[in-house]
Design a protein around this motif. Structure first.
Motif, short mmCIF file in Angstrom:
data_model
loop_
_atom_site.label_atom_id
_atom_site.label_comp_id
_atom_site.label_asym_id
_atom_site.label_seq_id
_atom_site.Cartn_x
_atom_site.Cartn_y
_atom_site.Cartn_z
N ALA A 91 0.81 -1.21 0.00
CA ALA A 91 0.00 0.00 0.00
C ALA A 91 0.85 1.26 0.00
CB ALA A 91 -0.92 0.00 1.23
N THR A 92 2.14 1.13 0.30
CA THR A 92 2.98 2.32 0.41
C THR A 92 3.43 2.86 -0.95
OG1 THR A 92 4.99 0.97 0.60
CG2 THR A 92 3.84 1.54 2.65
N ILE A 93 3.25 2.08 -2.01
CA ILE A 93 3.64 2.54 -3.34
C ILE A 93 2.50 3.35 -3.95
CG2 ILE A 93 4.26 1.84 -5.69
CD1 ILE A 93 5.59 -0.61 -4.56
N GLY A 94 2.76 4.61 -4.22
CA GLY A 94 1.75 5.46 -4.83
C GLY A 94 1.94 5.54 -6.34
N GLU A 95 0.92 6.04 -7.03
CA GLU A 95 1.01 6.10 -8.49
C GLU A 95 2.06 7.10 -8.94
OE1 GLU A 95 -2.75 6.46 -10.43
OE2 GLU A 95 -3.39 4.46 -9.79
N HIS A 96 2.32 8.14 -8.14
CA HIS A 96 3.40 9.07 -8.48
C HIS A 96 4.74 8.34 -8.47
CE1 HIS A 96 6.14 12.48 -8.44
NE2 HIS A 96 6.66 12.01 -7.31
N ASP A 97 4.94 7.46 -7.48
CA ASP A 97 6.18 6.67 -7.41
C ASP A 97 6.35 5.81 -8.66
OD1 ASP A 97 6.66 7.62 -4.77
OD2 ASP A 97 5.28 6.10 -4.01
N ILE A 98 5.25 5.20 -9.09
CA ILE A 98 5.31 4.32 -10.26
C ILE A 98 5.62 5.12 -11.52
CG2 ILE A 98 3.99 2.70 -11.67
CD1 ILE A 98 2.30 2.17 -9.08
N ARG A 99 4.95 6.26 -11.67
CA ARG A 99 5.18 7.08 -12.87
C ARG A 99 6.61 7.63 -12.89
NH1 ARG A 99 -0.44 8.51 -11.71
NH2 ARG A 99 -1.70 7.52 -13.34
#
Length: 831
Positions: free
Chosen positions: A333-341
């Motif tokens: 849950a700690t991975i956000g979509e900003h991190d992925i992008r």
């Protein structure tokens, strides 16, 4: 002096051979790069040759395995055998051009002209897009038209599942909202539409983007002559003229759906019998990727179910390139979509091409600042794909393009599928609302997703990493039953990837990025295991549901006027359905057939359908309203619901994340927002109703908080104005009056509007005590729900009422205090 070998070279042997493998070897002019058939191609051609006399055959091969070459050889083999003319049909002009190039590379005679003497004489293969074959002015003619029918012996439909999308579009009559005929039709059905759903009718009238409303079949039948007169006046319209000739004879059976943009009139199944060149062909061959469910080939192409259920496939799946398929939000849950992008941008900065498939322009906007190119039109997509195949471009975002493009090797090393494919037409949006998360809708979504995942791996030696973004998409793939609907090779790769992901649970994005780099750098252990998993893949029979068989049979009988037999077939389809949502949808179709013989019986059937699926049409006389009462204490009710809904803490987190993703202001997702608001109430332990949906009157959503307290909620999540309009306030006032009619004075109701702003226009007078969930309030609510979710999933105590109660209290989600925390009083402007 040199000898002139042209004196003895005739090429005649290649024109005599019918065995496609021998034919390939004998082609005198094929390009040197086509020296050998690949083993999967040879296997498929051999099996096809043995079964070639079966009229309908499906050929399944993994993406990038050379289906076009196989299809071309089948066409030429059939021509040599005298089963011509031969027609090769591609999903779009771009792929038609690719097929022509492939045919010429083989040294075959190919044309794009259906009037070519060589095609008519069976001396050349004609290649066209399906749009050129299926239209009301087609050069091939059609069954009820005046143009002569072009006789065809063999038809190959390339990328058949992609072609189906165009087939359905070409057989749907669309009247644009800017035409006077649209207004005439809306006025013709206005009274019945108001009775069915007055708020939705007003949304359509006032151009609310996502509003859709189906005309009741009894109303359509009653006004059919007047509607036909209006439509007849459009027969020369630039859009209508291509569809009207195919649909006009089928109007009595059509479904009619209004949106703010258009009214769509479509038959329950495409009228493929009208496309006589295809319908009367002796051989019909469907080239597809290795998707698990081929039922749609029966409903849309009227293909023979027995043959379709026995697809022609290679012996195994080991010839597909390897893919790591990861859903980061499922890992932690700690991975956000900003991190992925940001991580994706990093791969592009390192020289890799990254392709992102998004369902909409709104989703594409989330990639601003990360993307180098965003393409949405056919020309833009073709141009950027050509660039990707020759050089480094960076991050490329493609809007609503899940099929029909090849991105081999360095053209795409990281593929991102960002969000579930969306429905754009009014009819598709209505289907999405009615079918919800039923097996039928899940199968449609998985088909598009699997097609999308195939874009980045086009051969045995190819490889890429696939990232799945969005909670709904992650939730879909995480469900074991859904993974079973994927093709065998894709399923094997997903299962291997999930094993990798399980070792990363709780890790950071940096750790995940490291694993991705190992795959992209061809880690030996990864490559060995990836190939090992595919080596064991085998293909069995395809899935062709009894629902599809009976649904198609019912439509074909109805077209012949055999309504009783059509109803009998449709009843079999209802009985074969596996879940209530689909059963109700099919039972609604059953009622529409019954109406032609026995209107009273049809209304009774519809009442039964509504019990199975609250989203179908309501009977003509409506349904009685059932009062809502609170159940157990909030914590106990929430714990019971969560335990019954989720199999483990991870699926619980994904479920809550999916709700949060839908609880946003978005004109394109109004039905999804209302569904999410309903289900959020259930997740939090409230008893919930949707009175407007279920009975045609009352609020969008109603929560019973306990102690005879209720929230009357009107959801305006599609609003974009800087104030709350009078019509919205009047709708809330009506819902409060409705509450007063059905509940006594011991019950109290709080009026609530969900709207981006809190200010009503000057002539809008809200009911006393009106509260607004604004954009800020909705953000706070999502944050509270996120904290509640993390706490429950971390402790895995979501089935313990005491623990759930503590978490509800800790995150301010109890019914008491809910309004004070997440809503504000309504304001008014006096200017």
């Amino acid at each position: 002096m040199s000898f002139d070998f042209s004196k003895v070279r005739t090429g005649g042997q290649a024109r005599k051979l019918t065995d496609p493998r021998q034919l390939f070897d004998a082609l005198p002019s094929r390009e040197q790069r086509l020296e050998f058939l690949r083993d999967p191609q040879g296997q498929v051609l051999e099996t096809w040759y043995e079964r070639r006399t079966e009229r309908d055959l499906v050929v399944k091969m993994n993406t990038g395995s050379g289906k076009t070459l196989v299809g071309m050889l089948m066409c030429q083999s059939s021509l040599n055998e005298g089963v011509g003319p031969a027609l090769y049909v591609a999903p779009d002009p771009y792929l038609a051009d690719q097929a022509i190039a492939q045919g010429r590379a083989l040294g075959l005679e190919v044309t794009d002209n259906p009037e070519s003497p060589k095609f008519i004489a069976g001396e050349a293969i004609c290649v066209v897009s399906i749009r050129k074959l299926v239209n009301g002015k087609s050069v091939f003619g059609f069954a009820s038209g005046s143009r002569p029918i072009v006789k065809v012996g063999t038809v190959v439909i390339d990328d058949a599942h992609a072609a189906l999308i165009t087939l359905e579009q070409q057989t749907t009559l669309t009247v644009r909202g800017d035409l006077p005929a649209y207004t005439k039709l809306l006025n013709l059905f206005a009274e019945d539409l108001k009775k069915l759903n007055a708020p939705m009718f007003l949304d359509i009238k006032y151009q609310v983007h996502d509003a859709v409303l189906q005309v009741p079949f009894w109303s359509w039948t009653a006004h059919l002559f007047q509607a036909t007169e209006i439509l007849q006046g459009l027969r020369d319209d630039q859009d209508v003229q291509w569809t009207w000739p195919l649909v006009k004879a089928l109007l009595p059976f059509c479904e009619v759906v209004f949106s703010a943009a258009a009214v769509e009139i479509r038959p329950p199944c495409p009228p493929i019998a009208q496309v006589a060149s295809f319908h009367e062909a002796k051989r019909r061959i469907y080239l597809t990727a290795t998707l698990a469910d081929d039922s749609i080939l029966v409903t849309d192409f009227a293909a023979d179910a027995t043959s379709i259920a026995r697809p022609i496939t290679p012996s195994g799946g080991g010839y597909l390139g390897d893919r790591l398929i990861i859903a980061p939000r499922e890992i932690t849950a700690t991975i956000g979509e900003h991190d992925i992008r940001s991580a994706v941008r990093g791969f592009a900065d390192d020289g890799l091409n990254v392709v992102v498939l998004v369902p909409s322009h709104r989703r594409a906007q989330l990639w601003e600042g990360y993307a180098d190119v965003t393409a949405s039109t056919a020309a833009q997509i073709a141009e950027v794909v050509a660039r990707l195949r020759t050089k480094h471009v960076g991050v490329v975002v493609l809007v609503n393009k899940y099929d029909g493009i090849d991105l081999p090797d360095d053209a795409c090393r990281v593929l991102v599928i960002d969000g579930l494919p969306e429905a754009y037409s009014a009819g598709d949006r209505r289907d999405r609302t009615v079918l919800g998360d039923s097996d039928a809708m899940v199968a449609r979504q998985l088909q598009r997703i699997e097609q999308g995942m195939g874009r980045g791996v086009r051969s045995t030696g190819d490889y890429c990493v696939v990232l799945l973004l969005g909670a709904r998409l992650s939730q879909l793939i995480a469900t074991p039953a859904n993974r079973g609907k994927l093709g065998p090779a894709t399923r094997a790769q997903v299962e291997l990837s999930r094993e990798v992901a399980s070792g990363l649970e709780g890790f950071t994005m940096d750790a995940l990025t490291g694993v991705m780099r190992q795959v992209l750098n061809r880690d030996r252990d990864w490559v060995a295991e990836a190939r090992s998993r595919l080596a064991g893949v085998t293909y069995g029979d395809a899935t062709v549901t009894k629902v599809a068989i009976h649904q198609r049979a019912a439509f074909d009988l109805a077209v012949l006027g055999q309504y009783e037999s059509a109803a009998a077939e449709m009843s079999k389809a209802v009985n074969a359905a596996v879940d209530n949502r689909q059963k109700g949808w099919l039972q609604e179709q059953l009622a529409s057939y019954q109406h032609h013989l026995d209107p009273a019986r049809a209304q009774s059937t519809l009442a039964g359908a509504l019990k199975l699926n609250p989203y179908v049409l309501r009977p003509r006389d409506g349904v009685p309203y059932q009062r809502l009462t609170a159940g157990k204490a909030q914590a106990a009710q929430a714990a019971g619901y969560l335990e019954a809904t989720y199999r483990d803490a991870n699926s619980l987190r994904l479920g809550f994340d999916a709700l949060a993703d839908d609880l946003v202001f978005n004109p394109d997702h109004v039905p999804e927002f209302e569904d999410a608001l309903e289900h959020l109430g259930e997740h939090l332990g409230f008893t919930v109703q949707r009175p407007e949906r279920d009975s045609g009157n009352g609020p969008d959503v109603m929560w019973a908080l306990g102690d005879l307290r209720y929230l009357i909620i009107e959801a305006k999540s599609g609003a974009t104005a800087d104030r709350i309009w009078r019509k919205d306030v009047e709708q809330l006032s009506h819902s409060m009056n409705w509450f007063g009619e059905h509940y006594d004075q011991s019950c109290t109701a709080s009026p609530v509007i969900v709207h981006p702003v809190k200010t009503c226009e000057k002539n809008a007078v809200p009911p006393p005590g009106t509260r607004i969930i604004t954009e800020e309030g909705l953000r706070k609510l999502r944050e509270a729900v996120a904290g509640f979710t993390v706490a429950l999933s971390t402790s895995s105590q979501y089935s313990d009422p005491a623990a759930v109660g503590d978490r509800l209290r800790e995150h301010h989600l109890l019914g008491t205090g809910f309004l004070d925390r997440y809503t504000v009083p309504a304001g008014r402007t006096y200017t």
